[in-house]
Enzyme design. Structure first.
Site, PDB file in Angstrom:
ATOM      1  N   LYS A 102       2.539   0.748   2.087  1.00  0.00           N
ATOM      2  CA  LYS A 102       1.755   0.708   3.324  1.00  0.00           C
ATOM      3  C   LYS A 102       2.492   1.470   4.418  1.00  0.00           C
ATOM      4  O   LYS A 102       3.691   1.259   4.646  1.00  0.00           O
ATOM      5  CB  LYS A 102       1.536  -0.751   3.741  1.00  0.00           C
ATOM      6  CG  LYS A 102       0.596  -0.951   4.924  1.00  0.00           C
ATOM      7  CD  LYS A 102       0.345  -2.445   5.137  1.00  0.00           C
ATOM      8  CE  LYS A 102      -0.640  -2.700   6.259  1.00  0.00           C
ATOM      9  NZ  LYS A 102      -0.929  -4.153   6.421  1.00  0.00           N
TER      10      LYS A 102
ATOM     11  N   CYS B 195      -4.841  -1.854   3.915  1.00  0.00           N
ATOM     12  CA  CYS B 195      -5.320  -2.490   5.143  1.00  0.00           C
ATOM     13  C   CYS B 195      -5.233  -1.582   6.376  1.00  0.00           C
ATOM     14  O   CYS B 195      -6.041  -0.696   6.561  1.00  0.00           O
ATOM     15  CB  CYS B 195      -4.602  -3.815   5.376  1.00  0.00           C
ATOM     16  SG  CYS B 195      -5.537  -4.961   6.428  1.00  0.00           S
TER      17      CYS B 195
ATOM     18  N   GLU C 266      -4.785  -6.900  -0.673  1.00  0.00           N
ATOM     19  CA  GLU C 266      -3.412  -6.701  -0.196  1.00  0.00           C
ATOM     20  C   GLU C 266      -2.542  -7.911  -0.549  1.00  0.00           C
ATOM     21  O   GLU C 266      -2.953  -9.065  -0.372  1.00  0.00           O
ATOM     22  CB  GLU C 266      -3.436  -6.499   1.318  1.00  0.00           C
ATOM     23  CG  GLU C 266      -2.081  -6.294   1.962  1.00  0.00           C
ATOM     24  CD  GLU C 266      -2.175  -6.106   3.470  1.00  0.00           C
ATOM     25  OE1 GLU C 266      -1.166  -5.717   4.068  1.00  0.00           O
ATOM     26  OE2 GLU C 266      -3.258  -6.352   4.050  1.00  0.00           O
TER      27      GLU C 266
END
Length: 578
Positions: A116, A152, A41
């Site tokens: 994300k 994540c 990330e």
């Protein structure tokens, strides 16, 4: 199809250096015949970038470097890079100005972008300060294989595993509905004791639930107070861990996806596989070995990334400074560690001798600066002002502040990073001196309770050397002198002083602190667990009162899920509500 994982250690803000790390990994992946390379990330800019994200020049530089990187990568290799991208609709439609994104680079260009969706705001995370959440989950294809992309926290909303839902959406379920064959995750998941086992169990549960294999690529390294352990892994359709990369080290591994079987198979890396007896990952209990490795990595990266090469610390002959000296020696080499012994008239002979023996065992340089004459000078200077008062904490703390000043002078003169040596138990209840023993650029063990300090030293003496850099004492040699391990802990600021005069026994204190700070138990719950009511109330009061000290402390390496650092946001000026 071959998929490479590059477990990288980026430096926050070093766009050029991070780009080179990605490029080097890509060249290695090309040699290995990989079709796809995964990086962590925000691998291009480092995680967490915090308020660097507010600087438009930084975002522009990252965007330019992304385009340059795309052109420099092997053209036929697909590479997923983490970076921050502008939200083009923010001005017209509202919302945050950036996305936390995964960018697919191939054939010299940006092929596809994934944002994300789940933005954490707990503990050390503050992502909705900067980022707009992505609206949808998506995938890309290599041949006939559909590869879903997550970042994540997108994996951390498994309602069945956690027993609750933390976000309205579930990206994994959405990718399952899209019919993907594989899910990959770019992650920067911080270390805390025991977390790696939870990660693997969560992903295994998700894979078993949805029947889709997953690859988890995590960053490693220390960034300020946060440590990232790596421990990247892959889970096949049965929920088996078929690949585990190294913990607390950079690593690289290649897996194979068999389209006919619709499943993954591991092909190596330092960690090899989840059954490796030497790998630290995925054990249910957090042992001394993994905490040691985390602290060593945290010190090594803090020193390196902040531009230092040497460190200095005060050696008291006590167990806390002994452990910090051992960690520092392991992290950057004993030749780069200076210990300073500053005895006062109250320092016992055995403490001086213990510190000297420790220095010999570690092979570090040591200087002795007695402070008795400086104490007399302070006494003379303050004599008229302190007349008709009783010797007390103010006079005791002068000793600590003299030592702090001397250490800062050495740090300034020679450019050494000063390491402070206070533990979590002391920091919690304020058993430490502002502008004295709290002086420093890094608080190495400020998240390590006193009982764990002893445990780590016993482990160290038994021959544990995870993460060590040579030269280092051989396993048969005792590192921490026995007398340091067995004598009653003391600040030695007045005759006959021991910690027990001011605090409960550390096994009692640490249990109360863990229940209150990490488990969020109420005072009544802690008392019901068997602790004395007066002791519990006194400890809880001390923790509350010491907030003003902790706010002025050096950054401390985080190893628990509730550290006195980035994720601890208590007011200083406050009233008790109980």
């Amino acid at each position: 199809m071959k998929i490479a994982i590059a477990q990288l250690n980026p430096t926050i803000g070093d766009i050029f250096g991070n780009s080179n790390l990605i490029l080097e990994a890509a060249k290695k992946a090309e040699v290995e015949g990989a079709n796809l390379l995964l990086t962590p990330e925000l691998s291009l800019i480092g995680y967490p970038p915090r308020d660097l994200l507010i600087d438009p020049n930084f975002i522009a530089a990252a965007g330019a470097k992304l385009q340059q990187l795309a052109q420099a990568l092997p053209p036929k290799l697909a590479v997923i890079v983490g970076t921050a991208l502008p939200n083009a609709n923010a001005v017209q439609l509202g919302g945050k100005p950036l996305f936390n994104s995964a960018v697919l680079l191939q054939d010299g260009a940006v092929e596809k972008v994934f944002h994300k969706r789940l933005l954490p705001t707990y503990d050390v995370f503050d992502e909705d300060r900067y980022f707009e959440p992505g609206e949808n989950s998506n995938y890309f294809s290599i041949g006939e294989v559909k590869i879903g992309v997550t970042i994540c926290e997108d994996l951390w909303n498994n309602e069945e595993f956690w027993g609750k839902r933390s976000y309205p959406g579930d990206p994994v379920s959405d990718l399952e509905k899209l019919g993907v064959d594989l899910v990959v995750n770019l992650s920067a998941s911080p270390y805390c004791a025991g977390k790696r086992g939870v990660r693997s169990a969560m992903l295994q549960h998700s894979v078993i639930r949805c029947g889709i294999p997953m690859i988890y690529a995590n960053q490693i390294g220390g960034n300020d107070d946060i440590i990232f352990d790596g421990s990247s892994f892959a889970v096949n359709r049965k929920g088996d861990l078929i690949q585990v990369l190294a913990s607390f080290e950079t690593d690289f591994a290649v897996l194979e996806y068999d389209a006919a079987k619709q499943d993954l198979a591991g092909r190596g890396g330092k960690g090899q596989d989840a059954r490796s007896t030497t790998d630290l990952s995925f054990h249910p209990a957090a042992g001394d070995a993994e905490i040691w490795a985390a602290l060593v990595l945290g010190v090594r990266d803090y020193v390196r990334k902040c531009g230092f090469s040497k460190v200095v610390l005060g050696l008291s002959g006590g167990i806390d400074s002994a452990l910090v000296a051992a960690i520092a020696s392991c992290a950057i080499g004993p030749e780069n560690v200076l210990g300073v012994l500053m005895p006062s008239p109250y320092s016992s002979d055995h403490s001086v001798n213990d510190a000297l023996e420790l220095a010999r065992n570690l092979g570090i340089a040591i200087e002795m600066l007695p402070i008795g004459d400086l104490m007399k000078t302070y006494d003379r200077t303050l004599a008229d002002l302190f007349v008709n008062t009783t010797f007390g904490i103010a006079e005791e703390n002068i000793q600590s502040r003299i030592r702090g000043n001397l250490l800062m002078a050495i740090s300034n003169k020679f450019g050494h990073l000063l390491l402070s040596t206070g533990n979590k138990s002391e920091m919690a209840v304020g058993y430490c001196t502002l502008y004295g023993d709290m002086n420093g650029g890094l608080a190495v063990i400020s998240d390590v309770p006193k009982t764990r300090v002893y445990s780590l030293c016993r482990w160290l003496n038994s021959g544990g050397y995870v993460g060590a850099l040579p030269p280092y004492p051989p396993p048969e040699k005792e590192i921490i002198p026995v007398n340091i391990m067995t004598k009653a802990p003391s600040a030695e600021l007045k005759p006959g002083q021991i910690d027990r005069d001011s605090l409960p026994d550390y096994d009692v204190l640490d249990d109360i602190l863990q229940r209150s700070i990490e488990h969020h138990e109420s005072t009544q719950q802690i008392i019901a667990a068997g602790h004395d009511e007066a002791v519990v109330k006194r400890v809880v009061k001390l923790v509350r009162q010491a907030e003003f000290k902790r706010r002025q402390a050096a950054p401390g390496l985080k190893i628990s899920d509730r550290a006195f650092g980035t994720g601890w946001r208590m007011p200083i000026a406050k009233s008790s509500f109980y």
